[in-house]
Design a protein around this motif. Structure first.
Motif, PDB file in Angstrom:
ATOM      1  N   VAL A  88      45.678 -50.990  78.501  1.00  0.00           N
ATOM      2  CA  VAL A  88      45.797 -52.197  78.706  1.00  0.00           C
ATOM      3  C   VAL A  88      45.299 -53.042  77.554  1.00  0.00           C
ATOM      4  O   VAL A  88      45.706 -54.114  77.089  1.00  0.00           O
ATOM      5  CB  VAL A  88      44.911 -52.478  80.101  1.00  0.00           C
ATOM      6  CG1 VAL A  88      45.042 -53.975  80.396  1.00  0.00           C
ATOM      7  CG2 VAL A  88      45.566 -52.126  81.320  1.00  0.00           C
ATOM      8  N   TRP A  89      44.044 -52.617  77.393  1.00  0.00           N
ATOM      9  CA  TRP A  89      43.361 -53.257  75.934  1.00  0.00           C
ATOM     10  C   TRP A  89      44.197 -53.266  74.782  1.00  0.00           C
ATOM     11  O   TRP A  89      44.465 -54.430  73.899  1.00  0.00           O
ATOM     12  CB  TRP A  89      42.054 -52.665  75.460  1.00  0.00           C
ATOM     13  CG  TRP A  89      41.219 -53.304  74.543  1.00  0.00           C
ATOM     14  CD1 TRP A  89      40.594 -54.622  74.561  1.00  0.00           C
ATOM     15  CD2 TRP A  89      41.175 -52.777  73.299  1.00  0.00           C
ATOM     16  NE1 TRP A  89      39.999 -54.993  73.420  1.00  0.00           N
ATOM     17  CE2 TRP A  89      40.239 -53.750  72.413  1.00  0.00           C
ATOM     18  CE3 TRP A  89      41.435 -51.817  72.758  1.00  0.00           C
ATOM     19  CZ2 TRP A  89      40.006 -53.506  71.104  1.00  0.00           C
ATOM     20  CZ3 TRP A  89      41.226 -51.560  71.387  1.00  0.00           C
ATOM     21  CH2 TRP A  89      40.226 -52.392  70.686  1.00  0.00           C
ATOM     22  N   VAL A  90      44.820 -52.053  74.309  1.00  0.00           N
ATOM     23  CA  VAL A  90      45.682 -51.946  73.047  1.00  0.00           C
ATOM     24  C   VAL A  90      46.791 -52.975  73.257  1.00  0.00           C
ATOM     25  O   VAL A  90      46.980 -53.640  71.987  1.00  0.00           O
ATOM     26  CB  VAL A  90      46.071 -50.468  72.808  1.00  0.00           C
ATOM     27  CG1 VAL A  90      47.411 -50.210  72.076  1.00  0.00           C
ATOM     28  CG2 VAL A  90      44.816 -49.738  72.320  1.00  0.00           C
ATOM     29  N   GLN A  91      47.349 -52.846  74.371  1.00  0.00           N
ATOM     30  CA  GLN A  91      48.607 -53.814  74.374  1.00  0.00           C
ATOM     31  C   GLN A  91      48.274 -55.450  74.412  1.00  0.00           C
ATOM     32  O   GLN A  91      49.165 -55.952  73.583  1.00  0.00           O
ATOM     33  CB  GLN A  91      49.289 -53.569  75.996  1.00  0.00           C
ATOM     34  CG  GLN A  91      50.197 -52.203  76.089  1.00  0.00           C
ATOM     35  CD  GLN A  91      50.772 -52.275  77.406  1.00  0.00           C
ATOM     36  OE1 GLN A  91      52.067 -52.586  77.392  1.00  0.00           O
ATOM     37  NE2 GLN A  91      50.079 -52.165  78.397  1.00  0.00           N
ATOM     38  N   ALA A  92      46.993 -55.787  74.779  1.00  0.00           N
ATOM     39  CA  ALA A  92      46.953 -57.197  75.263  1.00  0.00           C
ATOM     40  C   ALA A  92      45.957 -57.641  74.274  1.00  0.00           C
ATOM     41  O   ALA A  92      45.909 -58.929  73.863  1.00  0.00           O
ATOM     42  CB  ALA A  92      46.521 -57.382  76.645  1.00  0.00           C
ATOM     43  N   TYR A  93      45.155 -57.060  73.453  1.00  0.00           N
ATOM     44  CA  TYR A  93      44.001 -57.493  72.700  1.00  0.00           C
ATOM     45  C   TYR A  93      43.992 -56.903  71.443  1.00  0.00           C
ATOM     46  O   TYR A  93      43.384 -57.614  70.660  1.00  0.00           O
ATOM     47  CB  TYR A  93      42.677 -57.222  73.677  1.00  0.00           C
ATOM     48  CG  TYR A  93      42.469 -57.797  75.046  1.00  0.00           C
ATOM     49  CD1 TYR A  93      42.016 -59.168  74.892  1.00  0.00           C
ATOM     50  CD2 TYR A  93      42.974 -57.119  76.100  1.00  0.00           C
ATOM     51  CE1 TYR A  93      41.902 -59.943  76.287  1.00  0.00           C
ATOM     52  CE2 TYR A  93      43.066 -57.875  77.153  1.00  0.00           C
ATOM     53  CZ  TYR A  93      42.454 -59.120  77.528  1.00  0.00           C
ATOM     54  OH  TYR A  93      42.190 -59.891  78.576  1.00  0.00           O
ATOM     55  N   ALA A  94      44.111 -55.680  71.179  1.00  0.00           N
ATOM     56  CA  ALA A  94      44.316 -55.060  69.854  1.00  0.00           C
ATOM     57  C   ALA A  94      45.321 -55.578  69.043  1.00  0.00           C
ATOM     58  O   ALA A  94      46.482 -55.917  69.462  1.00  0.00           O
ATOM     59  CB  ALA A  94      44.210 -53.300  69.876  1.00  0.00           C
ATOM     60  N   SER A  95      45.143 -56.093  67.705  1.00  0.00           N
ATOM     61  CA  SER A  95      46.125 -56.476  66.737  1.00  0.00           C
ATOM     62  C   SER A  95      46.468 -55.614  65.725  1.00  0.00           C
ATOM     63  O   SER A  95      45.663 -54.726  65.285  1.00  0.00           O
ATOM     64  CB  SER A  95      45.399 -57.691  66.061  1.00  0.00           C
ATOM     65  OG  SER A  95      44.385 -57.129  65.332  1.00  0.00           O
ATOM     66  N   ASP A  96      47.586 -55.566  65.419  1.00  0.00           N
ATOM     67  CA  ASP A  96      48.152 -54.733  64.595  1.00  0.00           C
ATOM     68  C   ASP A  96      47.498 -54.768  62.928  1.00  0.00           C
ATOM     69  O   ASP A  96      47.141 -53.645  62.443  1.00  0.00           O
ATOM     70  CB  ASP A  96      49.765 -54.858  64.179  1.00  0.00           C
ATOM     71  CG  ASP A  96      50.654 -54.410  65.281  1.00  0.00           C
ATOM     72  OD1 ASP A  96      50.218 -53.291  65.773  1.00  0.00           O
ATOM     73  OD2 ASP A  96      51.460 -55.014  65.354  1.00  0.00           O
ATOM     74  N   GLU A  97      47.059 -55.991  62.701  1.00  0.00           N
ATOM     75  CA  GLU A  97      46.244 -55.911  61.740  1.00  0.00           C
ATOM     76  C   GLU A  97      45.067 -55.438  61.553  1.00  0.00           C
ATOM     77  O   GLU A  97      44.667 -54.600  60.647  1.00  0.00           O
ATOM     78  CB  GLU A  97      45.789 -57.620  61.355  1.00  0.00           C
ATOM     79  CG  GLU A  97      45.121 -57.802  59.918  1.00  0.00           C
ATOM     80  CD  GLU A  97      44.674 -59.322  59.941  1.00  0.00           C
ATOM     81  OE1 GLU A  97      44.024 -59.431  58.802  1.00  0.00           O
ATOM     82  OE2 GLU A  97      45.009 -60.075  60.768  1.00  0.00           O
ATOM     83  N   ARG A  98      44.091 -55.380  62.599  1.00  0.00           N
ATOM     84  CA  ARG A  98      42.968 -54.574  62.702  1.00  0.00           C
ATOM     85  C   ARG A  98      43.188 -53.324  62.847  1.00  0.00           C
ATOM     86  O   ARG A  98      42.302 -52.419  62.560  1.00  0.00           O
ATOM     87  CB  ARG A  98      42.059 -55.185  63.986  1.00  0.00           C
ATOM     88  CG  ARG A  98      41.692 -56.685  63.673  1.00  0.00           C
ATOM     89  CD  ARG A  98      40.989 -57.065  64.893  1.00  0.00           C
ATOM     90  NE  ARG A  98      40.350 -58.511  64.649  1.00  0.00           N
ATOM     91  CZ  ARG A  98      39.806 -59.223  65.765  1.00  0.00           C
ATOM     92  NH1 ARG A  98      39.544 -58.897  66.856  1.00  0.00           N
ATOM     93  NH2 ARG A  98      39.451 -60.567  65.328  1.00  0.00           N
TER      94      ARG A  98
END
Length: 458
Positions: A403-413
């Motif tokens: 869930v976190w990777v989809q909604a909160y993690a950014s491609d940049e980070r």
């Protein structure tokens, strides 16, 4: 078997049985209703209740499990609507075994057929073998396990430990003694130990499992390991990032959650994600992306946040500024040291070169972006969800990471983290097991054998 805590209530139409059974797989629950006898089994819990009146299972009967509270609520319909079930608060009475009706014992004087036994049944019974008699006797007995009223929870001076994603979970390892969890390195102490105690236990266990001869043997004969190193992961070469039907279905079944982590927690989540992907990459590379029955054990054993509930960060440097989410090379290396140690102490193939290749896989997966990372997490989740014991790590870690990777993690980070992992260096000295000395000993041994062969040939 454990007799769980429970309570009973009723309405005019039904009886509601509320059973506290935390950290179980709801799909494995077995419920049986036979008149006034109710039984429930879900490992490691067993509950048998004797009611004063009869119950039935019909379309109105339900069983609902709430994993957040650990309660299973079973609703059963009364056979006679409006009938009052007395003494539902007397738990000892409900747990008491059903009284056994003993038939009068008759002594057999003669085996010959008589007027009272015209068919000669007595004689036929005496002809039965010992095994057949045991089956007959067992069928006439009402075997019932002894049960005691579960004691209420005792107040403790020590606060239960929190663990898992953002320390959101507790109570998942209360009855770990009743399950064969080979991955859990903490035992029942998982519910009370501090993070420092978990880390100490983890390091001690890694040192105990380390085997110099095993490592030297794999270093000396590494032909198959070299084949594993040359293998390419399909996700890294496939340009298609569209999700298939199975992945879309898994996506819809993920929990609906919102997270408000601090900057420090967010930083640590990225590091923990990297260690989970390392375990995934090791299993994918050693199985050629075809999971085996051992894959769940491999992934859990190689992930410190699973086996010891000990996630990163592991580098105690007060000068690191986590607010900018700039990944420090020293902290990246320290995070992977634990993964390297575990890959050299637990699984089938123990090679430093293989561990280096898995770290390279992690960097490339992160550089591919959220879709590839999410796909790898879904595959990890699928492997764990299909295991009878290790599914618990999917509940307390992988579900939330998906869930976190989809909604909160950014491609940049993710790309920044992938670049930092690619440029990081994990030295053999940092592992702490004197790998250089062992490798030199193997090379010297091999060169000595080669010289002897050349001398004989001459």
């Amino acid at each position: 078997m454990i007799t769980p805590r429970f309570s009973c209530s009723q309405t005019a139409e039904s009886v509601i049985i509320s059973v506290y059974c935390p950290s179980v797989r709801a799909s494995d629950v077995e419920i049986n209703v036979d008149g006034n006898l109710f039984s429930l089994h879900i490992n490691p819990y067993f509950l048998r209740l004797n009611f004063t009146n009869s119950l039935i299972e019909d379309e109105a009967s339900t069983a609902q499990y709430d994993p957040s509270t650990g309660y299973l609520n079973v609703t059963l319909t009364k056979e006679i609507r409006g009938q009052e079930f007395k003494d539902l608060d007397l738990l000892a009475k409900l747990l008491a075994p059903r009284p056994t009706v003993h038939e009068p014992i008759i002594e057999v004087v003669s085996s010959e057929s008589t007027a009272e036994d015209p068919d000669g049944l007595v004689a036929e019974t005496q002809k039965l073998s010992l095994h057949e008699r045991e089956i007959l006797e067992a069928s006439q007995n009402d075997w019932q396990l002894l049960q005691e009223v579960p004691s209420p929870e005792q107040p403790s001076l020590r606060v239960n430990a929190r663990y898992g994603f953002l320390d959101l979970y507790s109570g998942y390892f209360i009855n770990v003694a009743y399950t064969e969890n080979e991955v859990n390195e903490l035992g029942p102490e998982a519910e009370t130990s501090t993070l420092l105690e978990r880390r100490q236990r983890r390091v001690e266990h890694e040192d105990e499992k380390w085997d110099e001869e095993y490592y030297m043997a794999d270093f000396a004969d590494d032909d198959y390991i070299q084949e594993l190193i040359l293998w390419e992961h399909p996700h890294l070469s496939d340009a298609n990032t569209a999700f298939n039907e199975k992945e879309n279905a898994a996506m819809l079944n993920l929990p609906r959650k919102e997270y408000i982590p601090s900057t420090q927690q967010t930083y640590n989540l990225y590091l923990t994600l990297a260690t989970i992907l390392f375990s995934y990459a090791y299993d994918a590379r050693t199985t050629q992306h075809d999971p085996t029955p051992e894959s769940a054990w491999t992934i859990c054993s190689l992930t410190p946040s699973f086996s010891a509930l000990d996630p990163p960060s592991y580098h105690n440097v007060s000068s690191i500024n986590h607010s900018t989410l700039e990944f420090n090379p020293d902290e990246i290396s320290a995070s992977f040291v634990s993964s390297y140690r575990r890959s050299l102490a637990f699984p089938l193939y123990r090679s430093f070169a293989l561990a280096e290749k898995c770290r390279e896989d992690v960097a490339n997966i992160l550089l591919k972006g959220r879709r590839t990372v999410f796909r790898c997490l879904l595959e990890t989740k699928d492997i764990l969800d299909h295991h009878d014991i290790y599914y618990v790590y999917s509940k307390i870690w992988v579900n939330d990471f998906c869930v976190w990777v989809q909604a909160y993690a950014s491609d940049e980070r993710l790309a920044r983290l992938g670049g930092a992992i690619r440029d990081a260096s994990v030295t053999k000295e940092s592992i702490g097991w004197d790998l250089e000395r062992l490798e030199i000993a193997v090379r010297d041994s091999q060169s000595g054998e080669q010289r002897e062969v050349d001398s004989d040939d001459e």
